[in-house]
Design an enzyme around this catalytic site. Structure first.
Site: not given
Length: 272
Positions: A13, A47, A65, A74-76, A151, A182, A200, A209-210, A212
């Site tokens: 990602n 992103q 995005n 956004c976790g990642n 989500h 999401n 996403e 997706c972190g 997610g």
């Protein structure tokens, strides 16, 4: 004026990171973000990440995005900027305050507490978010969770048998989700393991997706399908998600710096 950037990714990602913490940059709007994210005529990314000074944390992270829309979390990307920062950090986002800490397995991120109320997702009208009485073809009775961004999660026998390229955008833009959504399809493979694919919001199918992974793990835990620590395997690789007894979600996984470069804003119609 040339602007420096760092290209990074978390399990595939990928992000273009712009650092405005010490040197202001030209205003970043949706059109500029989408132009940079274009994989044919821009730098290319899922992103665009903008780092700015913060009055309440070590720095502020804004997330755009690929379609230019600005989102909450956004976790990642949080793991990526945690790697870039190089030490523990408190990060301000639209979705709340996050904490990133270097760990043996990469970067651990305290993602805060999940929210389940229908108006916290948000949904267009009240319903039980634990087992939503809705369906899109074979995708039925999902659970909805907000982990900084919204989500919806469907548990299926095989995530790779689902036509996400068709169903993902259909669900993302359904009127039930006034801020879009999401879309996650997941299979539980053991009490401590799951497989996951994510469509996403504003970016489409991504390799990881972190948020997610966090939302899906929490959804499975709420339904009693897995234990409170689970490895979620996405197309790009695995993330470890733990739901602590204090209610916080902790995500741990790798982040990678791919390369650095610079660009002229005029190439994207920006006058600096």
């Amino acid at each position: 004026m040339r602007i420096e950037f760092t290209k990074m990714h978390g399990l595939g990602n990928d992000f273009v990171v712009l650092d405005a913490r010490e040197r202001p940059l030209p205003a970043i709007d949706a059109g500029f973000a989408a132009a940079l994210a274009d994989r044919h005529t821009g730098i290319g990314c899922d992103q665009l990440i903008l780092l700015e000074p913060s009055d309440t944390a070590d720095f502020r992270m804004r997330i755009f995005n690929a379609d230019g829309s600005e989102v909450e979390a956004c976790g990642n990307a949080t793991r990526a900027v945690g790697l870039l920062h190089g030490r523990p950090a408190r990060i301000e986002t639209l979705g709340g305050l996050l904490s990133a800490t270097p760990a043996e397995a990469g970067i651990s991120v305290d993602m805060g507490r999940p929210r389940f109320d229908w108006d916290a997702i948000p949904l267009g009208y009240a319903m039980d978010t634990h087992a939503m009485p809705v369906a899109w073809e074979e995708l039925v009775n999902p659970i909805a969770v907000n982990v900084g961004n919204p989500h919806v999660i469907f548990f299926v026998p095989d995530p790779y048998a689902i036509d996400m390229a068709r169903l993902g955008p259909m669900i993302e833009t359904d009127p039930l989700f006034p801020e879009r959504i999401n879309v996650n399809v997941a299979a539980v493979t053991a009490r401590d393991a799951m497989t996951l694919r994510v469509w996403e919001r504003g970016a489409g199918l991504t390799r990881a997706c972190g948020t997610g992974a966090c939302a899906t793990a929490i959804g499975a835990m709420k339904r009693g399908l897995v234990d409170r620590r689970v490895t979620v395997t996405l197309p790009g690789g695995p993330l470890v998600i733990e739901w602590r007894e204090d209610g916080a979600i902790v995500m741990t996984g790798p982040a990678t710096e791919a390369f650095r470069g610079s660009f002229d804003p005029a190439d994207f119609g920006i006058i600096a």
